[in-house]
Scaffold this active site. Sequence first.
Site, mmCIF file in Angstrom:
data_model
loop_
_atom_site.group_PDB
_atom_site.id
_atom_site.type_symbol
_atom_site.label_atom_id
_atom_site.label_comp_id
_atom_site.label_asym_id
_atom_site.label_seq_id
_atom_site.Cartn_x
_atom_site.Cartn_y
_atom_site.Cartn_z
ATOM 1 N N TYR A 1 -10.236 1.269 2.527
ATOM 2 C CA TYR A 1 -9.637 1.302 3.862
ATOM 3 C C TYR A 1 -9.157 2.704 4.216
ATOM 4 O O TYR A 1 -8.738 3.481 3.351
ATOM 5 C CB TYR A 1 -8.450 0.339 3.946
ATOM 6 C CG TYR A 1 -8.809 -1.034 4.445
ATOM 7 C CD1 TYR A 1 -8.910 -1.296 5.806
ATOM 8 C CD2 TYR A 1 -9.052 -2.079 3.562
ATOM 9 C CE1 TYR A 1 -9.251 -2.555 6.273
ATOM 10 C CE2 TYR A 1 -9.387 -3.344 4.009
ATOM 11 C CZ TYR A 1 -9.485 -3.572 5.369
ATOM 12 O OH TYR A 1 -9.822 -4.813 5.828
ATOM 13 N N ASP B 1 0.792 -1.223 0.000
ATOM 14 C CA ASP B 1 0.000 0.000 0.000
ATOM 15 C C ASP B 1 0.825 1.274 0.000
ATOM 16 O O ASP B 1 0.370 2.305 -0.503
ATOM 17 C CB ASP B 1 -0.969 -0.005 1.190
ATOM 18 C CG ASP B 1 -2.224 -0.819 0.905
ATOM 19 O OD1 ASP B 1 -2.458 -1.152 -0.269
ATOM 20 O OD2 ASP B 1 -2.972 -1.121 1.855
#
Length: 438
Positions: A197, A115
């Site tokens: 998220y 990420d």
Amino acid sequence: MRVNRNSRARSGAAVGLTVTALAAGLTTAAGPATAQPRSAPAVTWDCSAAYRIEQKLSTGTTWRMCWRHDAEAGIILEDISYQPPGETKPIKVLASARLGQIHVPYDDGKAEYDDLTGFGFGQGQVNLTAAECPGGTIKTVKVPGAFWSESENVKGLCTTTRSRGHAYRKLADDGSKVYQAQGKDLLVYGVNKVGWYEYMTEWRFQDDGTINMNVGATGSLAPGDYDAGDGRGWPIGNGSAAKATSHSHNVFWRLNFALDGSTKTKVEQYDSAVSAPTGPNEGPTNKTTRTKITKELAGDAKNMRWWRVVSGTGKNKDGHARSYEIVPGATQKYPGRAFTNNDIYFTEYKKCEQFASNNLGNCAAGAGKSVDKWVGGETLTHPITWVNVGFHHIARDEDQEPMPVHWQGFSIAPRDVTAMNPLTPAELADQNGIPRNQ
């Protein structure tokens, strides 16, 4: 404005060991009783006023640091120092503290993400509301190409203080008085949105010198992941039509210690072994062994094992070397990749080694793109500490909507940084090594 990832289609090292057996009730080497402490260097700011954080807590401890924003890592804290009551000068702790990667592999093997370096974590810095930073200050973070803001000037960094409950409690031996203090923390945090998220990255700087580092995942479960019909997911919603795909969050932190202002620190590992009683009137014995880690190490947490990073220059007022102990948090280690196979790594500093996986640094050919490849037997003169904390996320009904925060993190705790508890009340200040009735 960036599009949500509403589906998962997004872009034996040699170790020098010197072993010293230590008796139960471990003691560390100390200078003579008359040894004078070495003064910690004064803080000099290496950043402009807009990028400084300085907070004196109500219990008397002051924390100072600089901050900056990185395109991949998000917020980075630098030049972190700690000045508790009784210390005339700040004590440098860390040259830098930041995230080293968030690695997210899915259980079905069809998706795997880095990420920070693969999905725009840094550009996902989001604006915070005043209600999220009670009693504190929200600093403006310049985020070129910000995904979730109409402006590159994102109100994205909160600094505030929090109470944490008892710092200590002691009943006087004669029962006449209770010595107690309520602890205070400096809280520094920001939020980065990656698809569905939202990651909350926080540092808690306690008034006793402890630093807690945590990542909390919240936001939403990705609706495109409600496709786990192969037994690797969990039913979400009414009945079993939607099954959220299970996955892992492997969070890496990168710490560059600079105790007493020097990055020339040392690393030590401690292991304790309990043996059975040797006689009918004896109890079990416990022997603790110190191992000096002189070469790069890929290490694993075990019962009664811990590590500390030791100052090469500074001592406290008792003549003991200052150090910080690494205190692991709860973890679920992911065995699917070599770089997630260990809980901690100590590597020799190289500027290009910035991320634990999918590293973007311009390292030499053949150096490898992940932290496990950098443990090559080099002597540690300027060690970098990498801490890996894993979480296997098997979704549940309570994860919607929104998803409660689930935290992953660890702490570093001062060990002999000060000669006594830095919050010791004046009435007990003469109790350093000399028992006396109170």
